[in-house]
Design an enzyme around this catalytic site. Structure first.
Site, PDB file in Angstrom:
ATOM      1  N   CYS A 132      -0.115   9.511  -5.043  1.00 36.06           N
ATOM      2  CA  CYS A 132      -1.161   9.700  -4.031  1.00 36.06           C
ATOM      3  C   CYS A 132      -0.669   9.288  -2.651  1.00 36.06           C
ATOM      4  O   CYS A 132      -0.657   8.092  -2.312  1.00 36.06           O
ATOM      5  CB  CYS A 132      -2.397   8.890  -4.421  1.00 36.06           C
ATOM      6  N   CYS A 135      -3.317   7.527  -0.500  1.00 43.47           N
ATOM      7  CA  CYS A 135      -3.564   6.108  -0.841  1.00 43.47           C
ATOM      8  C   CYS A 135      -2.404   5.229  -0.385  1.00 43.47           C
ATOM      9  O   CYS A 135      -2.624   4.117   0.096  1.00 43.47           O
ATOM     10  CB  CYS A 135      -3.705   5.920  -2.351  1.00 43.47           C
ATOM     11  N   ASP A 136      -1.173   5.682  -0.578  1.00 49.57           N
ATOM     12  CA  ASP A 136      -0.018   4.782  -0.446  1.00 49.57           C
ATOM     13  C   ASP A 136       0.895   5.096   0.733  1.00 49.57           C
ATOM     14  O   ASP A 136       1.805   4.302   1.025  1.00 49.57           O
ATOM     15  CB  ASP A 136       0.830   4.848  -1.737  1.00 49.57           C
TER      16      ASP A 136
END
Ligand code: NAP
Length: 301
Positions: A132, A135-136
């Site tokens: 992701c 997200c990261d």
């Protein structure tokens, strides 16, 4: 035991749309979702191909879906479905906490990221290996990263990462990308993105966190090592269909007819979890609407 008209399994675009249509059809319905409403699209930084929104994050789009469903008083329960089985002409939907008895089911349980299965992949999850970018990606500001895959997900997320990191390598196993042409054009024109063609990841290396990858050229068999701090995997989808024994294809996606009926009477499937030529928010929404229409026809027959 209370009997429902319809249980919807999954709260992504297909399931939420089915919920809206079912509430408007005045069916006795509950939607069951194991992880929180939204589905995989909440991981997308930018959705540009869902009509009505020039550009919107997947998270914001799904908040709007949920708002609309709740405005029609759809009941959404957080729980994981473990089994669906036929009992005396009804479907029994089992969860960890409670069993639901229902006349019909719409399975809209979506899909999840496939793993590549290479050395280092499991070991470095959360330490440089990610599924992701939204997200990261932030953790790799100013660093070099590698994206694996050549589909819409890989290219969309590579474009997102290019806004944050120093350099994005895309490694693809063929000499042509699978992604939509407009995404390909953007990636190939982006000075921060370099595509490494005809190559696969052999190994992800590092000590505590990812420090590099070994790639193999599938034409020449040549091995090269590249120093990267992050590896983002986008090598396709696996269906979330383990809890049902309706007929599936070889990859586990549910086989439906043109009205989204499965091999079991009263059980329908919608969205990414079924065998289909296209997996988009737009197609999932269409599936959700059609599945409820088929449920109504089934209940009236
Ligand atoms: P996908 O379309 O199945 O693409 C997977 C990619 O990974 C392909 O390029 C494939 O290579 C590669 N791959 C598969 N196995 C591999 C392996 N073992 N080693 C190396 N490479 C491997 O999956 P996706 O990109 O996650 O997309 C899934 C669905 O969601 C698609 O229907 C897509 O259109 C949709 N989606 C749409 C959007 C959008 O419209 N904005 C965004 C994201 C996803 P090959 O090409 O050689 O098979």
């Amino acid at each position: 035991m209370e009997v429902y008209d319809l249980i919807i399994v999954g709260g992504g675009p297909a399931g939420i749309t089915a919920g809206i249509y079912a509430q408007r059809a005045r069916l006795k319905v509950v939607l069951l979702e194991k992880l929180g409403v939204g589905g995989q699209i909440v991981l997308s930084d930018d959705v540009e191909n869902y009509p009505g929104f020039r550009s919107i994050s997947g998270f914001e789009l799904m908040q709007k879906f949920e708002e609309q469903a709740r405005a029609f008083d759809l009941t959404i329960v957080d729980c994981e479905v473990t089994e669906i089985r036929n009992e005396d002409g009804y479907q029994l939907v089992q969860t960890h906490d409670y069993d639901y008895k229902t006349k019909t089911v719409i399975i809209a349980s979506g899909a999840r990221s496939r793993r590549l299965g290479v050395t280092g992949e499991e070991e470095f999850i959360g330490k440089g290996v990610s599924f992701c970018a939204t997200c990261d990606g932030f953790f790799f500001r100013g660093k070099d990263v590698l994206v694996v895959g050549g589909g819409d997900s890989a290219i969309t997320e590579a474009l997102y990462l290019a806004k944050i990191v120093n350099k994005v390598y895309i490694v693809h196993r063929r000499s042509e990308l699978r992604a939509t042409k407009i995404l390909q054009e953007r990636a190939l024109e982006n000075p921060k993105i370099e595509v490494i063609w005809d190559s696969v990841v052999e190994e992800i290396t590092g000590s505590n966190t990812v420090e590099g990858v070994t790639l193999r050229n599938v034409v020449t068999d040549e091995l090269v090592e590249i120093a990267v701090s992050g590896v983002f995997m986008y090598v396709g989808l696996l269906p979330n269909t383990e809890f049902t024994d309706v007929e599936k294809d070889d990859s586990g996606f549910i086989i439906t007819d043109m009205n989204l009926a499965t091999s079991v009477a009263g059980v329908f499937a919608a969205g990414d979890c079924r065998t289909t030529a296209l997996r988009q928010v737009a197609t999932a929404v269409g599936d959700g609407a059609l599945a409820v229409t088929s449920v109504e026809r089934y209940l009236n027959s």
